[in-house]
Scaffold this motif. Structure first.
Motif, PDB file in Angstrom:
ATOM      1  N   ASP A 125      -5.686   3.963   2.272  1.00 45.39           N
ATOM      2  CA  ASP A 125      -5.936   4.136   3.699  1.00 45.39           C
ATOM      3  C   ASP A 125      -6.619   5.485   3.887  1.00 45.39           C
ATOM      4  OD1 ASP A 125      -5.873   4.623   6.412  1.00 45.39           O
ATOM      5  OD2 ASP A 125      -3.757   4.114   6.673  1.00 45.39           O
TER       6      ASP A 125
ATOM      7  N   GLU B 156      -7.196   7.295   6.380  1.00 45.65           N
ATOM      8  CA  GLU B 156      -6.574   8.168   7.371  1.00 45.65           C
ATOM      9  C   GLU B 156      -5.202   8.672   6.934  1.00 45.65           C
ATOM     10  OE1 GLU B 156      -8.172   9.147  10.066  1.00 45.65           O
ATOM     11  OE2 GLU B 156      -9.897   7.916   9.476  1.00 45.65           O
ATOM     12  N   ALA B 157      -4.608   8.018   5.955  1.00 46.33           N
ATOM     13  CA  ALA B 157      -3.250   8.373   5.533  1.00 46.33           C
ATOM     14  C   ALA B 157      -3.272   9.536   4.550  1.00 46.33           C
ATOM     15  CB  ALA B 157      -2.567   7.170   4.903  1.00 46.33           C
TER      16      ALA B 157
ATOM     17  N   GLY C  89       0.787  -1.227   0.000  1.00 46.07           N
ATOM     18  CA  GLY C  89       0.000   0.000   0.000  1.00 46.07           C
ATOM     19  C   GLY C  89       0.815   1.271   0.000  1.00 46.07           C
TER      20      GLY C  89
ATOM     21  N   GLU D  54      -9.096   1.604  -2.510  1.00 47.64           N
ATOM     22  CA  GLU D  54      -8.246   0.752  -1.680  1.00 47.64           C
ATOM     23  C   GLU D  54      -7.103   1.499  -0.986  1.00 47.64           C
ATOM     24  OE1 GLU D  54      -8.639  -2.666  -0.901  1.00 47.64           O
ATOM     25  OE2 GLU D  54     -10.605  -2.129  -1.698  1.00 47.64           O
TER      26      GLU D  54
ATOM     27  N   LYS E 286       2.453   6.981  -0.381  1.00 52.29           N
ATOM     28  CA  LYS E 286       1.919   7.175   0.957  1.00 52.29           C
ATOM     29  C   LYS E 286       2.954   7.907   1.796  1.00 52.29           C
ATOM     30  CE  LYS E 286      -0.409   4.426   4.536  1.00 52.29           C
ATOM     31  NZ  LYS E 286      -0.760   3.032   4.940  1.00 52.29           N
TER      32      LYS E 286
END
Length: 694
Positions: free
Chosen positions: A634, A636-637, A607, A632, A693
């Motif tokens: 995150d 919160e990220a 991810g 797909e 990310k």
């Protein structure tokens, strides 16, 4: 007496239930259930009512529905004895073998001398159920039909998604409504086929690529299959997969289906797609050297066809290397007296007219450039105009007066002498020359389909792989005519289509992504003017379409202008820089609000990074692009996004959307809900957005 069996994975539970030692039925298949769930209570709750016009007891929709139980639909087994009498077994429980992730149930009909086995395996890492059936008889019998373990279809599904196609038009999705009765699809061409890919996806109402529930199936067999999707009068539905009906030629006592791969998804169609991609990648494929990156591929077919000239081929190989190619494949025309497709199949000796010193001068040149050398072969076939046919006309599969296909016939691989001959021919080439790759073609349908033919090609491939483990093999059958998890147990790449039209490829690749990962899916940059469609596409479009899968070239590099060569070199370098993580990435199909946009996202297994391809297929109905929502991530990220090819914006993009000039930081929640505003795109162009990310 009640019996229950249960298999649990991280995202799905399967429960089987049986009464009075009869064959079990699937009473639950879906999201995980609590470990404390009472299977007896579920079995009782699974029972349906009885009303007028019905039997006093509802016949069970078992894993092998039996005509002897008055089952009103298609039975899971149809067979006859040596006198041709239909046998209607009444199976009863014999034994079980259970482990944490696998289950084998054995049932017998002692009066008829039949034993039936059903196998189930649940692979947690890929979220895949693998199932198959076996039948043993004490006396020879004729088998017409044996289904792999039968699954119920969801009641909340109003359509079924199957995949049809043709030469240069594979993996076309078809949405077929459920209705009472049987929808039967059968491939009887002797290979898995362009026409009916052996896969099925059942989305529940409202499911899309990224959301909702769906159920997926794939039958891993290369010899033709039959699929039955049936809605019974009482409303229940069943899914059956097996070999094409009457595939077994003659009497036998032992039968086995291929593996049926089944998956439940609560993440839309993508949940099915990523399960199939991961399972193939992690549990079926075996590479000669798995640690090595996938080499950029060059195939000379659309550059030279049958016109082989050593000087030209050396020049082409040198130019391909400069563009970034790492493997050179010599295609059809190097053997026998092969000046067109009318002769010499079966005569697997080097043509001394074209190669008076054998292949060594070309192989040495290619390998001196640091490239691997690959070779095209079509061992299962023979031309009537060949030394092999003249010596062994009895080696032909089917009648002597059969229709030809591509001016060729098929060798009977049920004959051991044929397999031995082909093994000797191919192994001699592999022993003589430094060959690390075979493009294994299959350019005509079979005159008759027979399980022994498919088992023969599996055996031949397995024997060659055991003797030459360093050699990678590509499955090609006029393009995508033999793509399935059966042949991929012996091969490491598939040639998805003979179409190198980038627009057609985009659709084909998008459909195939529901089953195939990128590292196995060959995709090539074709000629400026496509040889199968006549259309002309910009090099940027052709290159980015190919870079989405296992990248290669299949044009004459001598035709390239300097700007085209520069673009291709840059995109190829991008592929090389990213191929390590892309090899294990999930291909996620994006839901797009604009039907003129085809959106895909490849997400790293951890991810940490992704790339988005926004493919502008045609002119949009509205003036400006609609936002493209990702999936797909995150929520919160936070992520950093960059438009990789922002310098390709056309002069019709006159505004200043943020990604056109600078990077974007945003949360996963925003990217998945609001989506990206991309610059205006011309038809036949692709935006490439890279994300990390933070």
């Amino acid at each position: 007496m009640s019996q229950f069996w249960r298999l649990d994975g991280p995202v799905q539970t399967l429960i089987l239930s049986a009464e009075q030692e009869r064959l079990p039925q699937v009473i639950y298949w879906g999201p995980p259930l609590p470990a404390s769930e009472d299977c007896a209570a579920l079995a009782a709750a699974h029972a349906m009512d009885i009303t007028g016009g019905m039997l006093d007891t509802n016949p069970e929709l078992s894993i092998c529905p039996e005509a002897s139980q008055s089952f009103p639909g298609q039975p899971g087994l149809i067979c006859r004895d040596v006198q041709g009498r239909v046998l209607r077994p009444n199976f009863r429980f014999a034994q079980e073998l259970t482990q944490d992730i696998s289950l084998c149930l054995t049932y017998a009909d002692k009066d008829l001398g039949l034993t039936y086995e059903a196998h189930f395996e649940l692979t947690a890492s890929s979220n895949m159920l693998t199932c198959w059936s076996c039948l043993e008889a004490t006396q020879p019998l004729i088998l017409n039909w044996l289904a792999a373990p039968v699954f119920p279809a969801p009641q909340l599904s109003d359509t079924m998604m199957s995949f049809s196609g043709r030469w240069i038009g594979e993996f076309q999705p078809n949405s077929i409504p459920w209705r009472p009765g049987i929808h039967k699809r059968e491939s009887r061409t002797g290979r898995s086929g362009h026409e009916h890919f052996p896969g099925l996806i059942l989305p529940e109402v409202g499911a899309r690529n990224t959301t909702g529930r769906a159920y997926g199936f794939h039958y891993g067999w290369s010899g033709g299959h039959q699929m039955i999707a049936e809605e019974l009068p009482d409303g229940r539905r069943q899914i059956q997969f097996g070999h094409a009906c009457d595939s077994h030629n003659g009497l036998a006592q032992s039968f086995e289906t291929a593996k049926l791969y089944a998956v439940f998804s609560d993440k839309g169609l993508n949940g099915c797609g990523t399960a199939f991609q991961r399972h193939l990648r992690e549990h079926i494929l075996t590479f000669p050297k798995a640690s090595l990156p996938r080499p950029v591929h060059y195939n000379c077919w659309e550059a030279i066809y049958f016109d082989h000239d050593l000087g030209s081929l050396k020049d082409i190989a040198t130019r391909a290397k400069k563009l970034g190619a790492e493997r050179f494949v010599l295609d059809d025309g190097w053997f026998g007296r092969r000046d067109d497709d009318s002769s010499s199949l079966g005569d697997w000796q080097i043509d001394p007219r074209k190669y008076p010193n054998g292949l060594d001068p070309l192989v040495d040149h290619v390998t001196s450039l640091g490239m691997q050398f690959g070779l095209w072969v079509e061992p299962e076939m023979v031309n009537p105009d060949s030394n092999l046919f003249r010596a062994h006309p009895d080696w032909i599969l089917g009648p002597k007066d059969q229709l030809l296909g591509r001016q060729q016939m098929v060798l009977d691989l049920a004959r051991m002498e044929v397999i031995t001959y082909l093994y000797d021919c191919v192994s001699t080439l592999l022993e003589t020359y430094n060959i690390s790759y075979l493009k294994w073609d299959h350019n005509r349908i079979l005159p008759l389909f027979d399980v022994a033919q498919t088992e023969g090609i599996y055996a031949l491939l397995a024997r060659l792989r055991a003797a030459f483990p360093h050699v990678e093999i590509e499955s090609c059958a006029s393009g995508g005519g033999r793509i399935d998890f059966g042949v991929l147990q012996q091969c490491q790449r598939v040639w998805l289509s003979d179409s190198n039209d980038a627009l057609e490829r985009s659709h084909i690749q998008h459909g195939a992504a529901l089953f195939l990962p990128s590292l196995v899916t060959g995709s090539h940059v074709g000629p400026r003017r496509c040889h199968t469609s006549g259309r002309v596409f910009d090099m940027r479009y052709r290159a980015w379409v190919a870079a989405q899968r296992h990248m290669g070239f299949e044009m004459d590099p001598r035709e390239l202008e300097a700007q085209e060569a520069q673009v291709l070199t840059e995109v190829t370098q991008w592929y090389k820089d990213n191929r390590d993580w892309l090899a294990t990435a999930d291909i996620l199909r994006l839901d797009t609000a604009d039907p003129s946009v085809l959106g895909e996202m490849q997400l790293a297994v951890d991810g940490s990074r992704f790339v988005v391809f926004s493919n502008q297929l045609d002119s949009a109905q509205q003036i400006l692009p609609r936002p493209l929502c990702l999936t797909e991530l995150d929520p919160e990220a936070r992520y950093m996004l960059r438009l990789r090819n922002r310098d390709e914006a056309s002069n019709l993009s006159r505004g200043a959307p943020l990604l056109k000039s600078q990077d974007l930081q945003a949360s996963g929640a925003w990217l998945m809900t609001h989506g990206l505003h991309l610059p205006y795109a011309m038809p036949g162009s692709i935006w490439v957005v890279e994300g990390r990310k933070l």
